[in-house]
Design a protein around this motif. Structure first.
Motif, PDB file in Angstrom:
ATOM      1  N   UNK A   1      -3.775  10.695   5.342  1.00 51.63           N
ATOM      2  CA  UNK A   1      -4.852  11.191   4.856  1.00 51.63           C
ATOM      3  C   UNK A   1      -5.323  10.060   4.023  1.00 51.63           C
ATOM      4  N   UNK A   2      -4.955   9.071   3.565  1.00 49.00           N
ATOM      5  CA  UNK A   2      -5.357   7.919   2.784  1.00 49.00           C
ATOM      6  C   UNK A   2      -4.444   7.230   2.087  1.00 49.00           C
TER       7      UNK A   2
ATOM      8  N   UNK B   1      -5.984  11.625  -3.294  1.00 48.67           N
ATOM      9  CA  UNK B   1      -5.653  10.263  -2.901  1.00 48.67           C
ATOM     10  C   UNK B   1      -6.023   9.058  -3.775  1.00 48.67           C
ATOM     11  N   UNK B   2      -5.083   8.389  -4.462  1.00 48.20           N
ATOM     12  CA  UNK B   2      -5.481   7.286  -5.245  1.00 48.20           C
ATOM     13  C   UNK B   2      -5.889   7.731  -6.763  1.00 48.20           C
ATOM     14  N   UNK B   3      -5.709   8.878  -7.039  1.00 51.19           N
ATOM     15  CA  UNK B   3      -6.031   9.362  -8.578  1.00 51.19           C
ATOM     16  C   UNK B   3      -4.903   8.898  -9.218  1.00 51.19           C
ATOM     17  N   UNK B   4      -5.153   8.858 -10.754  1.00 50.21           N
ATOM     18  CA  UNK B   4      -4.313   8.511 -11.620  1.00 50.21           C
ATOM     19  C   UNK B   4      -3.114   9.435 -11.741  1.00 50.21           C
TER      20      UNK B   4
ATOM     21  N   UNK C   1       0.924  -1.333  -0.039  1.00 46.25           N
ATOM     22  CA  UNK C   1       0.031  -0.130   0.178  1.00 46.25           C
ATOM     23  C   UNK C   1       1.084   1.062  -0.119  1.00 46.25           C
ATOM     24  N   UNK C   2       0.081   2.375  -0.425  1.00 46.90           N
ATOM     25  CA  UNK C   2       1.081   3.688  -0.371  1.00 46.90           C
ATOM     26  C   UNK C   2       0.241   4.619   0.378  1.00 46.90           C
ATOM     27  N   UNK C   3       0.667   5.378   1.555  1.00 45.73           N
ATOM     28  CA  UNK C   3       0.094   6.249   2.387  1.00 45.73           C
ATOM     29  C   UNK C   3       0.491   7.755   1.507  1.00 45.73           C
ATOM     30  N   UNK C   4      -0.622   8.466   2.061  1.00 50.84           N
ATOM     31  CA  UNK C   4      -0.575   9.981   1.544  1.00 50.84           C
ATOM     32  C   UNK C   4      -0.319  10.827   3.138  1.00 50.84           C
TER      33      UNK C   4
ATOM     34  N   UNK D   1       1.040  13.388   3.795  1.00 47.85           N
ATOM     35  CA  UNK D   1       0.797  15.456   4.037  1.00 47.85           C
ATOM     36  C   UNK D   1      -0.530  15.711   4.014  1.00 47.85           C
ATOM     37  N   UNK D   2      -0.957  16.668   4.815  1.00 40.54           N
ATOM     38  CA  UNK D   2      -2.187  17.185   5.060  1.00 40.54           C
ATOM     39  C   UNK D   2      -3.025  17.537   3.973  1.00 40.54           C
ATOM     40  N   UNK D   3      -2.282  18.288   2.713  1.00 44.79           N
ATOM     41  CA  UNK D   3      -3.009  18.532   2.059  1.00 44.79           C
ATOM     42  C   UNK D   3      -2.482  18.254   0.338  1.00 44.79           C
ATOM     43  N   UNK D   4      -3.418  18.288  -0.639  1.00 37.33           N
ATOM     44  CA  UNK D   4      -3.293  18.157  -1.867  1.00 37.33           C
ATOM     45  C   UNK D   4      -1.808  18.405  -2.416  1.00 37.33           C
ATOM     46  N   UNK D   5      -1.547  17.705  -3.370  1.00 36.93           N
ATOM     47  CA  UNK D   5      -0.051  17.871  -3.989  1.00 36.93           C
ATOM     48  C   UNK D   5       0.732  17.588  -3.057  1.00 36.93           C
ATOM     49  N   UNK D   6       0.415  16.737  -1.945  1.00 34.59           N
ATOM     50  CA  UNK D   6       1.586  16.447  -0.874  1.00 34.59           C
ATOM     51  C   UNK D   6       2.334  17.549  -0.395  1.00 34.59           C
ATOM     52  N   UNK D   7       1.324  18.311   0.090  1.00 28.27           N
ATOM     53  CA  UNK D   7       1.763  19.756   0.794  1.00 28.27           C
ATOM     54  C   UNK D   7       1.239  19.811   2.035  1.00 28.27           C
ATOM     55  N   UNK D   8       1.794  20.536   3.116  1.00 31.38           N
ATOM     56  CA  UNK D   8       1.343  20.818   4.375  1.00 31.38           C
ATOM     57  C   UNK D   8       2.041  19.796   5.479  1.00 31.38           C
ATOM     58  N   UNK D   9       1.710  20.201   6.648  1.00 30.13           N
ATOM     59  CA  UNK D   9       2.176  19.225   7.745  1.00 30.13           C
ATOM     60  C   UNK D   9       2.104  17.609   7.565  1.00 30.13           C
TER      61      UNK D   9
END
Length: 438
Positions: free
Chosen positions: A228-229, A413-416, A210-213, A215-223
């Motif tokens: 987050x998914x 999260x999980x988008x192509x 599996x691969x985790x996300x 970072x708090x915000x989209x495009x792998x930004x934030x704390x």
């Protein structure tokens, strides 16, 4: 069989579902009453999971025959040792074996001493001036880590420029003052992935990657957050992980279990390797001594084998295997606005469970109480499961709209597009490979 589940988060809701699906009679102890687990449980005790004596009291009151430990904090307190001393076998490592997660310096020294593949250069410091001098002499970017549990946070990875090591030295100095010592590691560049296995101390049974996300915000930004998914693929690999690199990572985990056995501290339960796939292959970033959260929600809905049967095999030392469906999954977590730094708490959310069920998504509750009040951490997860990653992501996304409240989530999260970004990063770091279909 009467089974006690310790913990009340999204990971534990997924574990509880799988245990009941395997015909367990479920009992739960956690610090809040998870509304999903409350429906599954025959009995529910409220206590801090780290209050191991109180957990034992509930275990004896409920008359359980087996315990399953969800989070890491009670493992650090020796909950497995206490339960087993009182005749209750438990799925989870002993306090000593759990040091693979709870003491990062121990884990690195263990890997070095036993020549576990996938290790990296490290040093532990208790003196600020020695630490600063070593980083200067090292002359390359470093990673600074607290020694103990961080809840997925607290690690500082500095930039590529040597001047960025000044930031590393300042943070490491703070940790030495606070904790007495700090772990410094060489920086490894690449893309992270999660590899979870079941083990009875001898046999090692892999689960889908599996691969985790984080970072708090989209495009792998934030704390950095607890996650987050996450997503997994129908072939149990990931688009940027070759079969050869998969086998190398699995060998790291097998060698770990074998070394623990030989050292007289057998490791039983779930072992989770957080790996960085570098251009030279998989490097172990850290061990975790339990299921990931959210990654438990990727793998457990796919488990064809009874989780109760797997649990019995772990505690009996007779683990035979585990089969998983060949499907893709996408987990999307909804968290309170402001999470993780300043989350909203004490407000209610609305969940249309019937509408979510109609989308085909699975629903798991986490940091939310029986009145559907936010408690401050990631609150609700939805999981899409399908033949392809695109369809799994579509299912998860379609369920999001049926949860109302002061929440946010990562749409990517999980988008192509996000997966292709990870493939591109690996190629930019010089890794040569043909991407796998997902």
């Amino acid at each position: 069989m009467r089974v006690l589940l310790v913990g009340g988060g999204g990971r534990e809701h997924a574990i509880g579902n799988a245990l009941v699906r395997g015909d367990a009679e479920l009992y739960v102890v956690s610090k809040h009453r998870n509304p999903g687990l409350a429906r599954l449980a025959k009995g529910y005790g409220l206590a801090k999971e780290t209050d191991v004596e109180k957990v034992l009291d509930y275990a004896e009151k409920f008359g359980v025959e087996l315990a399953f430990i969800g989070p890491e904090a009670p493992l650090a307190r020796g909950i497995v040792d206490l339960l087993e001393e009182n005749g209750i076998p438990a799925v989870g490592p002993s306090r000593e074996a759990a040091r693979l997660e709870t003491d990062k310096a121990f884990a690195r020294a263990f890997m070095e001493r036993n020549e576990i593949p996938g290790r990296k250069l490290f040093r532990v410091f208790s003196d600020v001036s020695e630490m600063r001098s070593w980083i200067d002499d090292f002359g390359r970017p470093v990673v600074v880590k607290p020694i103990g549990l961080t809840g997925g946070k607290g690690v500082k990875v500095v930039g590529y420029q040597l001047r960025d090591n000044e930031e590393a030295k300042a943070y490491a100095g703070e940790l030495i003052k606070k904790d007495g010592k700090v772990l410094i590691e060489e920086r490894t560049d690449g893309v992270e992935f999660t590899f979870q296995v079941f083990t009875d101390g001898k046999s090692v049974i892999p689960m889908p990657l599996a691969q985790d996300y984080p970072h708090a915000y989209e495009s792998d930004e934030g704390p950095i957050t607890g996650g987050m998914g996450s997503y997994s693929c129908a072939n149990s690999l990931l688009p940027f992980v070759s079969r050869e690199d998969y086998e190398k990572a699995l060998e790291t985990l097998k060698a770990t279990v074998e070394a623990m056995r030989k050292n007289g501290t057998p490791y039983r339960g779930i072992l989770y390797g957080q790996f960085m796939l570098s251009k030279d292959g998989p490097i172990l970033i850290e061990y975790n001594a339990r299921f990931g959260d959210p990654e438990a929600m990727n793998v457990l809905p796919l488990l064809r084998t009874s989780l109760l049967e797997v649990a019995e095999g772990i505690v009996d030392g007779n683990l035979r295997g585990a089969e998983f469906e060949n499907k893709a999954t996408v987990v999307k977590y909804l968290a309170p606005r402001g999470y993780p730094m300043n989350p909203v708490k004490g407000v209610k959310v609305e969940v249309d469970e019937e509408a979510i069920a109609e989308t085909g998504a699975k629903l798991y509750y986490a940091s939310i109480d029986e009145n559907f009040t936010l408690l401050g951490s990631r609150a609700i997860a939805v999981v899409g499961i399908a033949e392809t990653l695109e369809e799994a992501e579509r299912i998860a996304q379609s369920a999001i709209g049926h949860v109302k409240g002061e929440l946010f989530y990562r749409r990517d999260v999980g988008t192509r597009r996000s997966v292709e970004k990870r493939i591109r990063i690996m190629k930019e770091f010089g890794k040569e490979f043909e991407p796998n279909a997902c």
